[in-house]
Scaffold this motif. Structure first.
Motif, PDB file in Angstrom:
ATOM      1  N   HIS A  93       0.892  -1.185   0.000  1.00  0.00           N
ATOM      2  CA  HIS A  93       0.000   0.000   0.000  1.00  0.00           C
ATOM      3  C   HIS A  93       0.923   1.225   0.000  1.00  0.00           C
ATOM      4  O   HIS A  93       1.172   1.800   1.067  1.00  0.00           O
ATOM      5  CB  HIS A  93      -0.849   0.056   1.269  1.00  0.00           C
ATOM      6  CG  HIS A  93      -1.629  -1.181   1.626  1.00  0.00           C
ATOM      7  ND1 HIS A  93      -2.997  -1.209   1.634  1.00  0.00           N
ATOM      8  CD2 HIS A  93      -1.241  -2.429   2.030  1.00  0.00           C
ATOM      9  CE1 HIS A  93      -3.434  -2.409   2.022  1.00  0.00           C
ATOM     10  NE2 HIS A  93      -2.382  -3.161   2.276  1.00  0.00           N
ATOM     11  N   LEU A  94       1.471   1.593  -1.131  1.00  0.00           N
ATOM     12  CA  LEU A  94       2.514   2.635  -1.122  1.00  0.00           C
ATOM     13  C   LEU A  94       1.979   4.056  -1.286  1.00  0.00           C
ATOM     14  O   LEU A  94       2.748   5.007  -1.111  1.00  0.00           O
ATOM     15  CB  LEU A  94       3.540   2.368  -2.232  1.00  0.00           C
ATOM     16  CG  LEU A  94       4.246   1.006  -2.227  1.00  0.00           C
ATOM     17  CD1 LEU A  94       5.361   0.984  -3.262  1.00  0.00           C
ATOM     18  CD2 LEU A  94       4.779   0.647  -0.847  1.00  0.00           C
ATOM     19  N   VAL A  95       0.701   4.197  -1.664  1.00  0.00           N
ATOM     20  CA  VAL A  95       0.203   5.556  -1.935  1.00  0.00           C
ATOM     21  C   VAL A  95      -0.448   6.101  -0.662  1.00  0.00           C
ATOM     22  O   VAL A  95      -1.628   5.863  -0.387  1.00  0.00           O
ATOM     23  CB  VAL A  95      -0.812   5.570  -3.101  1.00  0.00           C
ATOM     24  CG1 VAL A  95      -1.071   7.009  -3.530  1.00  0.00           C
ATOM     25  CG2 VAL A  95      -0.329   4.731  -4.277  1.00  0.00           C
ATOM     26  N   ALA A 130     -14.758   4.673 -11.897  1.00  0.00           N
ATOM     27  CA  ALA A 130     -13.643   5.617 -12.070  1.00  0.00           C
ATOM     28  C   ALA A 130     -12.287   4.919 -11.947  1.00  0.00           C
ATOM     29  O   ALA A 130     -11.311   5.319 -12.592  1.00  0.00           O
ATOM     30  CB  ALA A 130     -13.750   6.728 -11.022  1.00  0.00           C
ATOM     31  N   CYS A 131     -12.227   3.883 -11.117  1.00  0.00           N
ATOM     32  CA  CYS A 131     -10.933   3.268 -10.791  1.00  0.00           C
ATOM     33  C   CYS A 131     -10.558   2.105 -11.712  1.00  0.00           C
ATOM     34  O   CYS A 131      -9.367   1.856 -11.935  1.00  0.00           O
ATOM     35  CB  CYS A 131     -10.936   2.793  -9.342  1.00  0.00           C
ATOM     36  SG  CYS A 131     -10.951   4.172  -8.180  1.00  0.00           S
ATOM     37  N   SER A 140      -0.552  16.559  -1.736  1.00  0.00           N
ATOM     38  CA  SER A 140      -0.566  16.866  -3.178  1.00  0.00           C
ATOM     39  C   SER A 140      -0.219  15.615  -3.974  1.00  0.00           C
ATOM     40  O   SER A 140       0.388  14.666  -3.452  1.00  0.00           O
ATOM     41  CB  SER A 140       0.458  17.956  -3.487  1.00  0.00           C
ATOM     42  OG  SER A 140       1.767  17.433  -3.280  1.00  0.00           O
ATOM     43  N   ASP A 141      -0.568  15.636  -5.253  1.00  0.00           N
ATOM     44  CA  ASP A 141      -0.184  14.519  -6.142  1.00  0.00           C
ATOM     45  C   ASP A 141       1.328  14.325  -6.107  1.00  0.00           C
ATOM     46  O   ASP A 141       1.821  13.197  -6.058  1.00  0.00           O
ATOM     47  CB  ASP A 141      -0.581  14.807  -7.597  1.00  0.00           C
ATOM     48  CG  ASP A 141      -2.080  14.798  -7.820  1.00  0.00           C
ATOM     49  OD1 ASP A 141      -2.832  14.865  -6.826  1.00  0.00           O
ATOM     50  OD2 ASP A 141      -2.495  14.734  -8.992  1.00  0.00           O
ATOM     51  N   ALA A 142       2.055  15.447  -6.140  1.00  0.00           N
ATOM     52  CA  ALA A 142       3.522  15.355  -6.211  1.00  0.00           C
ATOM     53  C   ALA A 142       4.089  14.720  -4.943  1.00  0.00           C
ATOM     54  O   ALA A 142       5.015  13.897  -5.013  1.00  0.00           O
ATOM     55  CB  ALA A 142       4.121  16.746  -6.415  1.00  0.00           C
ATOM     56  N   LEU A 193      -4.740   5.406  -7.761  1.00  0.00           N
ATOM     57  CA  LEU A 193      -4.488   4.378  -8.779  1.00  0.00           C
ATOM     58  C   LEU A 193      -3.782   4.955  -9.995  1.00  0.00           C
ATOM     59  O   LEU A 193      -2.957   4.289 -10.621  1.00  0.00           O
ATOM     60  CB  LEU A 193      -5.798   3.687  -9.165  1.00  0.00           C
ATOM     61  CG  LEU A 193      -6.226   2.684  -8.082  1.00  0.00           C
ATOM     62  CD1 LEU A 193      -7.697   2.333  -8.200  1.00  0.00           C
ATOM     63  CD2 LEU A 193      -5.366   1.420  -8.154  1.00  0.00           C
ATOM     64  N   ARG A 194      -4.080   6.208 -10.315  1.00  0.00           N
ATOM     65  CA  ARG A 194      -3.369   6.849 -11.440  1.00  0.00           C
ATOM     66  C   ARG A 194      -1.869   6.945 -11.106  1.00  0.00           C
ATOM     67  O   ARG A 194      -1.013   6.656 -11.947  1.00  0.00           O
ATOM     68  CB  ARG A 194      -3.941   8.246 -11.685  1.00  0.00           C
ATOM     69  CG  ARG A 194      -4.204   8.530 -13.142  1.00  0.00           C
ATOM     70  CD  ARG A 194      -4.664   9.956 -13.428  1.00  0.00           C
ATOM     71  NE  ARG A 194      -5.552  10.561 -12.463  1.00  0.00           N
ATOM     72  CZ  ARG A 194      -5.194  11.489 -11.575  1.00  0.00           C
ATOM     73  NH1 ARG A 194      -3.929  11.912 -11.510  1.00  0.00           N
ATOM     74  NH2 ARG A 194      -6.084  11.999 -10.744  1.00  0.00           N
ATOM     75  N   ILE A 195      -1.566   7.335  -9.885  1.00  0.00           N
ATOM     76  CA  ILE A 195      -0.157   7.450  -9.471  1.00  0.00           C
ATOM     77  C   ILE A 195       0.504   6.069  -9.488  1.00  0.00           C
ATOM     78  O   ILE A 195       1.623   5.888  -9.989  1.00  0.00           O
ATOM     79  CB  ILE A 195      -0.067   8.108  -8.080  1.00  0.00           C
ATOM     80  CG1 ILE A 195      -0.461   9.585  -8.197  1.00  0.00           C
ATOM     81  CG2 ILE A 195       1.324   7.954  -7.477  1.00  0.00           C
ATOM     82  CD1 ILE A 195      -0.705  10.281  -6.867  1.00  0.00           C
TER      83      ILE A 195
END
Ligand code: NIG
Ligand code: FE
Length: 379
Positions: A67-69, A181-182, A103-105, A143-145
């Motif tokens: 679970h890295l995100v 969406a996922c 943030s996404d970053a 999931l996008r990341i």
């Protein structure tokens, strides 16, 4: 097409059924794939040569559960457990709040940092789950990341029910708009079937909805106590059911009679003070087992497959060879992959070179950074 000869291996683990471990061996890589293995003295010439000088050469580790995100950490919770506080699924909500605010970053940087740690420790294939967003947008973002970094992505919207949400309404969200969406970014669907998370009916609804959307099924089950999850995963034909810490005889029978791989995650028991899963009992019953880190900030903040191997040998009744198999071939089976987790001809040339003459040293020298070099597709 350029070729690479890896030679001078005191041991080369290929998992060829005839001869799983070669001694004084070599391997040739062509076009990122294993093209030849055998005795070093009989190796063909190649464009480039890597002489490992008496080291062990192994398939890269396949970490089929992480679970890295996420954002933040829960070191305080970990410290409190050392004074007797129990681990509960409720801690997940702390990480959900931090992850939504990031943030996404920042999220991507954390994933990249952990993937680099994993790579340095010999891991060459990683599964990454969502599950710390729990809204349509936050799960899709996770999931996008992940998708930008691995093909093994898992939608875990059913991790816990977010605060202030009706459980039945949340399952409708997960199986409806959130799945919609996922799914484009996911290969797998997963759910946490446990007291304090999702019961068997809810987990079944989530897995079936994912399967109907074209995703493969995996499940978290029997982590914190006995329960119906393992039998549910076997009945549905899930590729994997992970944790498997509290198993009844009926659970073991169900696993033995299925194609479902039992994922064992000893970093969790290390961190949560639960008993380690009984790998010996599973292997003796004919169950296929995998070892994985479950890397996450709550129950197992390790990225180290060598640590998992050492714990499996010391605490779970596995031999060093069984533990290595579970960390490579076992993980590949859990992900239904036949191109990784072994070094037979045709495999992707994902390998790790140890700073040691034998795979046994992974457990024999615990805590020592023994991975000298990791190659992915021969590079
Ligand atoms: O696999 N069991 C559920 N999920 C994770 C833990 C997540 C957390 O504590 O943040 C696990 O152990
Ligand atoms: Fe997990």
């Amino acid at each position: 097409m350029s070729s690479l000869l890896v030679t001078g291996a005191a041991e080369l683990v290929t998992w060829d059924p005839e001869r799983p471990v070669l001694v004084d061996a070599a391997l040739v890589v062509e076009d990122g794939r294993v093209a030849w293995t055998g005795a070093a003295t009989e190796a063909p010439a190649a464009d480039e040569v890597l002489d490992v000088d008496g080291a062990a050469v192994l398939p890269g580790f396949v970490d089929a559960h992480s679970h890295l995100v996420f954002a933040g950490d829960r070191a305080g919770e970990f410290e409190a457990r050392a004074s007797g506080r129990r681990y509960t699924a409720g801690g997940i909500r702390t990480t959900v709040a931090a992850t939504r605010a990031a943030s996404d970053a920042d999220l991507a940087a954390t994933v990249d940092r952990l993937l680099a740690e994993m790579r340095r420790q010999g891991t060459t294939t990683v599964e990454i789950k969502s599950g710390y967003g729990l809204t349509v947008d936050d799960e899709e973002r996770a999931l996008r990341i992940a998708r930008g970094r691995t093909e093994e992505t898992t939608f875990l919207g059913a991790h816990v029910v977010p605060d202030g949400t009706d459980p039945a309404a949340y399952v409708d969200l997960v199986t409806g708009p959130m799945l919609g969406a996922c799914a484009p970014y996911a290969r797998w669907i997963d759910a946490f079937c446990e007291d304090g998370a999702f019961d068997a009916d809810a987990a079944r609804a989530v897995l079936v909805a994912g399967r109907d959307a074209g995703l493969g099924m995996r499940l978290h089950a029997n982590q914190l106590g006995p329960g119906p999850g393992v039998r549910l995963a076997c009945e549905l034909g899930a590729a994997a059911v992970d944790h498997c810490t509290y198993l009844s005889d009926a659970d073991v029978d169900a696993l033995a009679g299925s194609d479902t791989v039992a994922g064992l995650l000893p970093g969790v028991e290390f961190s949560t003070h639960h008993p380690y899963p009984h790998a010996r009992r599973l292997i003796d019953a004919g169950v296929r087992v995998a070892l994985a880190t479950d890397c996450n900030p709550g129950s197992s903040y390790t990225s180290s497959m060598p640590l998992c191997i050492a714990l499996a040998v010391r605490e779970m009744g596995m031999t060093p060879l069984e533990a290595l198999h579970a960390a490579t071939c076992g993980g590949a089976g859990s992900l239904r992959r036949d191109d990784v987790g072994h070094l037979r001809v045709g495999a992707r040339a994902d390998l790790c070179v140890l700073d040691a003459p034998s795979y046994v040293h992974l457990a024999y020298r615990p805590g020592v950074p023994l991975v000298a070099r990791t190659l992915v597709a021969g590079a």
